[in-house]
Design a protein around this motif. Structure first.
Motif, PDB file in Angstrom:
ATOM      1  N   ASP A  51       0.829  -1.206   0.000  1.00 20.96           N
ATOM      2  CA  ASP A  51       0.000   0.000   0.000  1.00 20.96           C
ATOM      3  C   ASP A  51       0.865   1.258   0.000  1.00 20.96           C
ATOM      4  N   LEU A  52       1.968   1.226   0.711  1.00 25.45           N
ATOM      5  CA  LEU A  52       2.902   2.357   0.696  1.00 25.45           C
ATOM      6  C   LEU A  52       3.505   2.527  -0.697  1.00 25.45           C
ATOM      7  N   LEU A  53       3.828   1.408  -1.346  1.00 22.09           N
ATOM      8  CA  LEU A  53       4.358   1.436  -2.706  1.00 22.09           C
ATOM      9  C   LEU A  53       3.318   2.013  -3.671  1.00 22.09           C
ATOM     10  N   ILE A  54       2.091   1.533  -3.582  1.00 17.29           N
ATOM     11  CA  ILE A  54       1.024   2.053  -4.451  1.00 17.29           C
ATOM     12  C   ILE A  54       0.816   3.538  -4.187  1.00 17.29           C
ATOM     13  N   ASN A  55       0.877   3.930  -2.935  1.00 18.01           N
ATOM     14  CA  ASN A  55       0.714   5.336  -2.590  1.00 18.01           C
ATOM     15  C   ASN A  55       1.788   6.189  -3.268  1.00 18.01           C
ATOM     16  N   GLU A  56       3.008   5.693  -3.296  1.00 21.06           N
ATOM     17  CA  GLU A  56       4.101   6.400  -3.967  1.00 21.06           C
ATOM     18  C   GLU A  56       3.807   6.538  -5.463  1.00 21.06           C
ATOM     19  N   MET A  57       3.248   5.506  -6.059  1.00 22.29           N
ATOM     20  CA  MET A  57       2.909   5.547  -7.476  1.00 22.29           C
ATOM     21  C   MET A  57       1.778   6.552  -7.734  1.00 22.29           C
ATOM     22  N   LEU A  58       0.818   6.597  -6.832  1.00 25.57           N
ATOM     23  CA  LEU A  58      -0.276   7.559  -6.961  1.00 25.57           C
ATOM     24  C   LEU A  58       0.243   8.986  -6.822  1.00 25.57           C
ATOM     25  N   ASN A  59       1.196   9.184  -5.921  1.00 27.39           N
ATOM     26  CA  ASN A  59       1.775  10.520  -5.741  1.00 27.39           C
ATOM     27  C   ASN A  59       2.504  11.004  -6.978  1.00 27.39           C
ATOM     28  N   ALA A  60       2.964  10.087  -7.813  1.00 29.00           N
ATOM     29  CA  ALA A  60       3.644  10.451  -9.060  1.00 29.00           C
ATOM     30  C   ALA A  60       2.655  10.872 -10.144  1.00 29.00           C
ATOM     31  N   GLY A  61       1.361  10.666  -9.910  1.00 27.95           N
ATOM     32  CA  GLY A  61       0.353  11.090 -10.877  1.00 27.95           C
ATOM     33  C   GLY A  61      -0.597  10.000 -11.328  1.00 27.95           C
ATOM     34  N   LEU A  62      -0.327   8.756 -10.960  1.00 26.03           N
ATOM     35  CA  LEU A  62      -1.203   7.657 -11.371  1.00 26.03           C
ATOM     36  C   LEU A  62      -2.502   7.641 -10.577  1.00 26.03           C
ATOM     37  N   MET A  63      -3.504   7.021 -11.156  1.00 28.86           N
ATOM     38  CA  MET A  63      -4.758   6.731 -10.476  1.00 28.86           C
ATOM     39  C   MET A  63      -4.825   5.216 -10.321  1.00 28.86           C
ATOM     40  N   LEU A  64      -5.617   4.740  -9.393  1.00 30.88           N
ATOM     41  CA  LEU A  64      -5.726   3.295  -9.186  1.00 30.88           C
ATOM     42  C   LEU A  64      -6.132   2.574 -10.464  1.00 30.88           C
ATOM     43  N   GLU A  65      -7.048   3.144 -11.205  1.00 33.55           N
ATOM     44  CA  GLU A  65      -7.507   2.507 -12.443  1.00 33.55           C
ATOM     45  C   GLU A  65      -6.385   2.400 -13.472  1.00 33.55           C
ATOM     46  N   ASP A  66      -5.446   3.339 -13.449  1.00 29.62           N
ATOM     47  CA  ASP A  66      -4.310   3.279 -14.382  1.00 29.62           C
ATOM     48  C   ASP A  66      -3.505   2.004 -14.171  1.00 29.62           C
ATOM     49  N   LEU A  67      -3.340   1.604 -12.920  1.00 30.86           N
ATOM     50  CA  LEU A  67      -2.584   0.392 -12.621  1.00 30.86           C
ATOM     51  C   LEU A  67      -3.304  -0.835 -13.181  1.00 30.86           C
ATOM     52  N   LYS A  68      -4.609  -0.868 -13.044  1.00 31.95           N
ATOM     53  CA  LYS A  68      -5.376  -1.988 -13.600  1.00 31.95           C
ATOM     54  C   LYS A  68      -5.256  -2.019 -15.118  1.00 31.95           C
ATOM     55  N   HIS A  69      -5.378  -0.850 -15.738  1.00 31.34           N
ATOM     56  CA  HIS A  69      -5.276  -0.782 -17.197  1.00 31.34           C
ATOM     57  C   HIS A  69      -3.878  -1.151 -17.679  1.00 31.34           C
TER      58      HIS A  69
END
Length: 156
Positions: free
Chosen positions: A77-95
């Motif tokens: 979750d901390l890793l995903i949070n870092e990715m979101l802080n870079a500009g990603l949205m959760l749906e972007d990861l799924k796509h």
């Protein structure tokens, strides 16, 4: 859709270049798959560290994103949070994991839109296309102030 940030655009480009240059790619490995390779660039964690964090819960990236909790303090979750802080949205990861983002695919010729989610070359095409799209969006957001002709400095 992701916020177009220079950090994200550069990470996408580096990810695609790394894959093109032979970086480890294994779709079934949480640290070496589509999202895992981008996570390596955004977090500077190794593929094995990412995989280790992911195995603390069950599921692939889609399930991990569904279970994401921004306050859990779980390593993934901390890793995903870092990715979101870079500009990603959760749906972007799924796509990204499935190579099925409509906005990205619509930029490809019709005959090239049927990408296979676990084929390195298709991942590279998807990521390059996504980075170019985000760069265009970022450039559209930049406005320069209007300067009247008389305000311009006169040469010599």
């Amino acid at each position: 859709m992701a916020r177009p940030t220079p950090e994200l655009i550069n990470a996408l480009r580096r990810t695609a270049q790394n894959l093109k240059n032979g970086a480890s790619y294994q779709w079934g490995h949480m640290g070496g798959c589509n999202c895992g390779n981008l996570a390596q660039e955004l977090t500077k964690l190794s593929k094995d560290q990412i995989h280790q964090y992911a195995t603390q819960r069950h599921g692939d990236w889609n399930e991990q994103v569904d279970d994401y909790c921004p306050t859990s303090q779980m390593p993934l979750d901390l890793l995903i949070n870092e990715m979101l802080n870079a500009g990603l949205m959760l749906e972007d990861l799924k796509h990204l994991e499935r190579l099925d983002g409509r906005e990205v695919l619509s930029r490809l010729p019709i005959e090239k839109r049927f990408l296979k989610h676990n084929v390195r070359e298709d991942v590279i095409v998807y990521i390059h296309t996504w980075a170019a799209m985000l760069e265009e969006q970022l450039l559209e957001m930049i406005t320069l102030p209007f300067i009247q002709k008389r305000e311009l400095a006169q040469p010599f």
